[in-house]
Every structure is written in structure tokens, then in C-alpha cells.
Design a protein around this motif. Structure first.
Motif, short mmCIF file in Angstrom:
data_model
loop_
_atom_site.label_atom_id
_atom_site.label_comp_id
_atom_site.label_asym_id
_atom_site.label_seq_id
_atom_site.Cartn_x
_atom_site.Cartn_y
_atom_site.Cartn_z
N HIS A 28 0.79 -1.24 0.00
CA HIS A 28 0.00 0.00 0.00
C HIS A 28 0.82 1.29 0.00
O HIS A 28 0.26 2.36 -0.18
N PHE A 29 2.13 1.21 0.22
CA PHE A 29 2.91 2.44 0.33
C PHE A 29 2.77 3.31 -0.92
O PHE A 29 2.56 4.52 -0.82
N HIS A 30 2.92 2.72 -2.10
CA HIS A 30 2.87 3.51 -3.33
C HIS A 30 1.55 4.26 -3.47
O HIS A 30 1.54 5.45 -3.83
N ASP A 31 0.43 3.60 -3.17
CA ASP A 31 -0.88 4.26 -3.28
C ASP A 31 -1.01 5.40 -2.27
O ASP A 31 -1.52 6.47 -2.60
N ILE A 32 -0.56 5.16 -1.05
CA ILE A 32 -0.62 6.20 -0.01
C ILE A 32 0.29 7.36 -0.41
O ILE A 32 -0.09 8.54 -0.33
N TYR A 33 1.50 7.05 -0.87
CA TYR A 33 2.44 8.09 -1.30
C TYR A 33 1.83 8.94 -2.42
O TYR A 33 1.89 10.16 -2.38
N ARG A 34 1.26 8.29 -3.42
CA ARG A 34 0.68 9.01 -4.56
C ARG A 34 -0.44 9.94 -4.09
O ARG A 34 -0.55 11.08 -4.53
N TYR A 35 -1.27 9.46 -3.19
CA TYR A 35 -2.37 10.27 -2.64
C TYR A 35 -1.81 11.49 -1.90
O TYR A 35 -2.23 12.62 -2.14
N VAL A 36 -0.86 11.26 -1.01
CA VAL A 36 -0.29 12.36 -0.22
C VAL A 36 0.46 13.34 -1.14
O VAL A 36 0.32 14.56 -0.99
N ALA A 37 1.21 12.81 -2.11
CA ALA A 37 1.94 13.69 -3.04
C ALA A 37 0.97 14.55 -3.83
O ALA A 37 1.24 15.73 -4.09
N GLY A 38 -0.15 14.00 -4.20
CA GLY A 38 -1.16 14.77 -4.92
C GLY A 38 -1.79 15.86 -4.07
O GLY A 38 -2.20 16.90 -4.58
N ARG A 39 -1.86 15.64 -2.77
CA ARG A 39 -2.45 16.63 -1.88
C ARG A 39 -1.44 17.67 -1.40
O ARG A 39 -1.79 18.84 -1.26
N LEU A 40 -0.21 17.23 -1.13
CA LEU A 40 0.77 18.13 -0.49
C LEU A 40 2.03 18.36 -1.31
O LEU A 40 2.81 19.24 -0.98
#
Length: 185
Positions: A28-40
Motif C-alpha cells: 500500500h505504500f505507493h498508493d498512499i504516497y501518490r495520494y499524499v503527493a497529490g495533496r501536499l
């Protein structure tokens, strides 16, 4: 897009075994990273994504598979950490706003503000998203960046399924309207 079915172990009863976290992180790290990178932005995404798994590890006993899957639980944690980061950032920028211009220009924060101001990464879209209520913004970005389903978003945010649909529809209409207004005006 996610590739293939998920194989993360789930618990039959509340809590996740600590040994499951290596697989959980890998999956799940890649999905969480992509989400956070898109927000912040990518600059802080590594830290916030890593913190998501640290919080999950510390709170693994509170995970209850009967309430939903691991993925929405992780996205819920990530969304809370994004909100915490934004609150801290807002306080920092408000404090900077109270400083004199020459004090800001010499500071690291001043350099960051200058860099952010100079960027033109889709400012109209960013403005439209920023104008949304926090609840509408969270639902929209969990859907768009996290690629979560309505059900997963409901689980991540602890809100009813119908509320997800309402917020997503409202957010899309507001963003579409703001973008059309901006391009027509």
C-alpha cells in the motif's frame, strides 16, 4: 491505476499482527504516497506516507476488519495526517504574514514562499479545490488521487456511503463551475 487484486492479510478479529506490516507496507505504500503527493506535493509525501504506516503500526490493535478493509483504514490515517500538516502549514504562513517583508525574504520560509508563488502547476484547479469545504475536498481527493471507491471513502472517513456520493457530486460541480467561470471570465 492499481495492479491486480490485493493480497494483504486481514484479521478475523480486531487488530493486525505486527508481522503483517511488511506486506501491508509493500502493498500500500505507493498508493498512499501518490495520494499524499497529490495533496501536499512530493517534497513532504515521503514523510507523511511513512508516518501513515507508523501510526497504523502503533494503532494496529484498533484495526477492526469487520468495519472495513486495511486500505481505507490507511487512507483515513493519511487523510488525518494531511489535515494536521495543512493546519501546521497554515499557522506557519499566518505567522510569516505578520513579519515585515525584509524579514521574510532572508528566511528559508521566504525562499519557499517565493518558490511556491513562482510555480504555475494548474493554479485554477488548485484554487477551485482549495475553495471546497474540507469534507468535500477529502472525498474528491480520496476518489481522484487515492482511487478509492465510494465504499472505501466512507470507511476511510467514517461517514455514510450516501454522504460520499453527495459530497463527491457537490465537489465536482463546484470545481467544474469554478473552472468554467475562470475560463469564461
Amino acid at each position: 491505476m492499481r495492479a491486480g487484486p490485493r493480497t494483504t492479510p486481514t484479521a478475523a478479529e480486531p487488530g493486525l499482527p505486527q508481522a503483517a506490516f511488511t506486506a501491508l507496507y509493500d502493498e500500500h505504500f505507493h498508493d498512499i504516497y501518490r495520494y499524499v503527493a497529490g495533496r501536499l506535493g512530493r517534497e513532504v509525501a515521503d514523510d507523511i506516507a511513512a508516518d501513515t504506516f507508523l501510526v497504523a503500526l502503533r494503532r494496529r490493535d484498533s484495526f477492526d476488519a469487520s468495519r472495513g478493509g486495511v486500505r481505507p483504514w490507511l487512507f483515513g490515517i493519511a487523510t488525518n495526517l494531511v489535515a494536521d500538516h495543512r493546519r501546521k502549514e497554515t499557522r506557519r504562513y499566518r505567522a510569516l504574514g505578520r513579519l515585515r517583508r525584509d524579514e521574510v525574504a532572508e528566511s528559508h520560509e521566504g525562499q519557499v514562499v517565493d518558490w511556491v508563488t513562482a510555480q504555475s502547476l494548474q493554479p485554477r484547479l488548485a484554487g477551485a479545490i482549495a475553495a471546497l469545504s474540507p469534507g468535500d475536498r477529502d472525498v474528491l481527493l480520496l476518489n481522484a488521487l487515492g482511487e478509492l471507491s465510494h465504499e472505501e471513502i466512507a470507511q476511510a472517513l467514517g461517514i455514510p456511503y450516501g454522504t460520499v456520493g453527495s459530497r463527491l457530486s457537490r465537489a465536482r460541480k463546484k470545481v467544474r463551475s469554478a473552472l468554467e467561470e475562470d475560463s469564461n471570465g
